[in-house]
Design a protein around this motif. Structure first.
Motif, short mmCIF file in Angstrom:
data_model
loop_
_atom_site.label_atom_id
_atom_site.label_comp_id
_atom_site.label_asym_id
_atom_site.label_seq_id
_atom_site.Cartn_x
_atom_site.Cartn_y
_atom_site.Cartn_z
N GLY A 114 0.81 -1.21 0.00
CA GLY A 114 0.00 0.00 0.00
C GLY A 114 0.85 1.26 0.00
N LEU A 115 0.24 2.37 -0.40
CA LEU A 115 0.91 3.67 -0.25
C LEU A 115 1.36 3.81 1.20
CD1 LEU A 115 -1.17 6.41 -2.13
CD2 LEU A 115 1.20 5.76 -2.57
N GLY A 116 2.54 4.33 1.39
CA GLY A 116 3.09 4.43 2.74
C GLY A 116 3.98 3.26 3.11
N GLY A 117 4.02 2.22 2.26
CA GLY A 117 4.95 1.11 2.47
C GLY A 117 4.41 -0.07 3.25
N ALA A 118 3.10 -0.12 3.52
CA ALA A 118 2.54 -1.27 4.24
C ALA A 118 2.46 -2.47 3.31
CB ALA A 118 1.16 -0.92 4.77
N VAL A 119 2.98 -3.62 3.77
CA VAL A 119 2.88 -4.86 3.00
C VAL A 119 1.64 -5.62 3.47
CG1 VAL A 119 4.00 -7.04 2.41
CG2 VAL A 119 5.38 -4.98 2.71
N HIS A 120 0.66 -5.73 2.60
CA HIS A 120 -0.60 -6.39 2.97
C HIS A 120 -0.51 -7.91 2.86
CE1 HIS A 120 -2.63 -2.57 3.29
NE2 HIS A 120 -2.36 -2.25 2.03
N SER A 121 0.20 -8.39 1.86
CA SER A 121 0.34 -9.84 1.69
C SER A 121 1.53 -10.11 0.78
CB SER A 121 -0.93 -10.46 1.10
OG SER A 121 -1.22 -9.91 -0.18
N ARG A 122 2.00 -11.35 0.81
CA ARG A 122 3.16 -11.71 0.00
C ARG A 122 3.12 -13.19 -0.32
NH1 ARG A 122 8.96 -12.98 1.41
NH2 ARG A 122 10.22 -12.35 -0.39
N VAL A 123 3.44 -13.54 -1.56
CA VAL A 123 3.52 -14.93 -1.98
C VAL A 123 4.84 -15.14 -2.71
CG1 VAL A 123 1.05 -15.42 -2.09
CG2 VAL A 123 2.18 -14.36 -4.06
N ARG A 124 5.33 -16.38 -2.67
CA ARG A 124 6.64 -16.70 -3.24
C ARG A 124 6.59 -18.08 -3.87
NH1 ARG A 124 12.46 -15.85 -1.67
NH2 ARG A 124 13.53 -17.84 -2.00
N HIS A 125 7.22 -18.19 -5.03
CA HIS A 125 7.35 -19.49 -5.71
C HIS A 125 8.84 -19.78 -5.86
CE1 HIS A 125 5.96 -22.73 -8.47
NE2 HIS A 125 7.18 -22.57 -8.96
N ASP A 126 9.33 -20.80 -5.16
CA ASP A 126 10.74 -21.17 -5.23
C ASP A 126 11.04 -21.92 -6.52
OD1 ASP A 126 11.53 -20.05 -2.75
OD2 ASP A 126 10.70 -21.76 -1.69
N LEU A 127 12.28 -21.76 -7.00
CA LEU A 127 12.67 -22.33 -8.28
C LEU A 127 13.94 -23.17 -8.13
CD1 LEU A 127 12.30 -19.03 -10.33
CD2 LEU A 127 10.74 -20.98 -10.44
N ALA A 128 14.01 -24.23 -8.92
CA ALA A 128 15.22 -25.06 -8.94
C ALA A 128 16.28 -24.47 -9.86
CB ALA A 128 14.86 -26.48 -9.39
N LYS A 129 15.84 -23.68 -10.84
CA LYS A 129 16.76 -23.04 -11.77
C LYS A 129 16.16 -21.72 -12.23
CE LYS A 129 14.92 -25.44 -15.85
NZ LYS A 129 15.25 -26.31 -16.99
N PRO A 130 16.98 -20.80 -12.76
CA PRO A 130 16.45 -19.51 -13.21
C PRO A 130 15.37 -19.68 -14.27
CG PRO A 130 18.84 -19.43 -13.09
CD PRO A 130 18.46 -20.87 -12.91
N PRO A 131 14.28 -18.93 -14.18
CA PRO A 131 13.22 -19.04 -15.19
C PRO A 131 13.57 -18.26 -16.45
CG PRO A 131 12.63 -17.35 -13.63
CD PRO A 131 13.95 -17.93 -13.15
N ASN A 132 13.12 -18.73 -17.60
CA ASN A 132 13.23 -17.88 -18.78
C ASN A 132 12.13 -16.83 -18.70
OD1 ASN A 132 10.77 -18.96 -19.87
ND2 ASN A 132 11.92 -20.67 -20.74
N PRO A 133 12.17 -15.77 -19.53
CA PRO A 133 11.18 -14.70 -19.41
C PRO A 133 9.73 -15.16 -19.53
CG PRO A 133 13.02 -13.97 -20.74
CD PRO A 133 13.23 -15.43 -20.51
#
Length: 405
Positions: A114-133
């Motif tokens: 949000g404006l002001g820098g509040a993080v409302h939520s976060r998700v992450r997908h881990d990778l075994a190798k760098p993804p192509n674009p």
């Protein structure tokens, strides 16, 4: 409005324009007030007036317009210690949000900020190798889709910002990212098509510098050199006289490609002995027998190390870094040098050694003081930094760019 009611954000904006209308002044002042509460948090109207130099009536009118645009909200502010009821202040409305996307060889992360820098939520997908674009765009789209119901129900979205470890031009094309294996990829266009919104792309350390100087230890300092180190290399950002230095096509800040050892290891840029190959966590991690540690974990590990070989490697890297810092301080004369990531870890282990280099060796050091600080935002930095790219158009022109309810 009087002359006192014109706020300028930097010396560059202070140059007289060929034609300045009342509408131009109003837009600049709206921008100044929104940027102020975005970076500083809730402020009373009198505090806004004191920080901007605007008259009380002008502040009142500007705040009301920002309230009508629904980009700020009213909230209580910290008591001043004086008797009476708590003051009703103004804060950035954190229901106005941006997506903060980080591209990394080992993970794709998306945060709702949000404006002001509040993080409302976060998700992450881990990778075994760098993804192509293409894979990166698919993964980001999938993560964003999982957030859409919550966004549609509670927030107003302005767009997405993406941080990439590599060279990125102003149009959002990743010219080169060695750690991801990308070259000449128009990521802004690809991702905008994938997620259906405006996308801004920037170099990860440059957007980190922007966030650290807006929310962190560099806030309110007019001349800051920011340097960050990671497994992806070293980069940074520079604020001179209150203005963020972007350089031609936005490429300023490639401090990691400063040559510090002409007979050193080969760098991805084709030269030998660049700072980012001479000062790199991989060598220390190998000696520790660890494949990967985050910044806080490495802090702890190095604090416990007694192995002379590991300690000697850390000392070597600190000495190389001290030479580079001396050169940078001589070139740019900052008030403050901020070290982030792996470089922040080196500062924590060897503050006295690095501080001495910055304090004693620069030309004219006896006539000036340079503060050497570790970045405050740590792991939180890259959760919010990319969102700053998406917020920039709104902060620059709230009337034209305010999201509609």
């Amino acid at each position: 409005m009087t002359d006192r009611d014109l706020v300028t954000a930097s010396p560059a904006s202070a140059r007289p324009a060929a034609r300045t209308t009342n509408e131009d002044v109003r837009q600049q002042n709206l921008s100044a007030v929104l940027q102020l509460v975005h970076g500083r948090g809730a402020l009373s109207r009198s505090e806004i007036g004191a920080r901007t130099g605007l008259t009380r009536s002008t502040v009142t009118a500007l705040v009301q317009e920002l309230l009508d645009l629904q980009v700020v909200c009213e909230t209580s502010v910290k008591p001043t210690g004086r008797a009476g009821r708590p003051s009703l202040g103004v804060a950035a409305d954190d229901r106005v949000v941006a997506l903060s996307v980080s591209a990394d060889p080992h993970a794709v992360s998306v945060a709702l900020v949000g404006l002001g820098g509040a993080v409302h939520s976060r998700v992450r997908h881990d990778l075994a190798k760098p993804p192509n674009p293409r894979r990166f765009a698919q993964l980001t789209s999938s993560l964003v889709d999982g957030m859409r119901a919550d966004i549609d129900r509670h927030y107003r979205l302005v767009g997405a910002g993406v941080a990439v470890p590599g060279l990125v031009d102003r149009g959002g094309t990743v010219l080169l990212s060695p750690s991801l294996g990308w070259r000449r990829e128009n990521l802004a266009h690809r991702l905008a098509d994938a997620i259906g919104m405006e996308v801004k792309v920037g170099n990860d350390t440059s957007v980190g510098a922007m966030a650290e100087t807006r929310f962190g230890i560099g806030r309110d300092v007019d001349n800051v050199l920011y340097l960050s180190g990671s497994m992806n290399g070293i980069g940074g950002g520079l604020v001179l006289d209150g203005a963020f230095v972007r350089g031609t096509s936005g490429f300023a800040g490639e401090f990691g490609h400063t040559v510090v050892n002409t007979s050193g290891a080969l760098c991805s840029c084709g030269r030998r002995g660049c700072l980012q190959v001479e000062v790199h966590p991989a060598k220390v991690l190998a000696l520790l027998g660890r494949r990967g540690l985050d910044e806080d974990e490495l802090d702890i590990e190095l604090g416990l190390v007694r192995d002379p070989v590991t300690l000697a490697e850390v000392a070597r890297q600190v000495d190389v870094l001290s030479v580079a810092l001396t050169n940078f301080v001589n070139a740019f004369a900052p008030q403050m040098v901020v070290l982030s990531g792996y470089l922040g870890v080196l500062l924590a282990t060897s503050r006295e050694r690095l501080s001495a280099a910055v304090r004693l060796h620069p030309v004219g050091a006896e006539g000036r003081t340079v503060r050497l600080e570790r970045a405050h935002m740590r792991s939180h930095l890259m959760q919010i930094a990319p969102a700053e790219l998406a917020f920039e158009p709104l902060l620059g022109d709230p009337v034209a760019r305010a999201p509609r309810a």
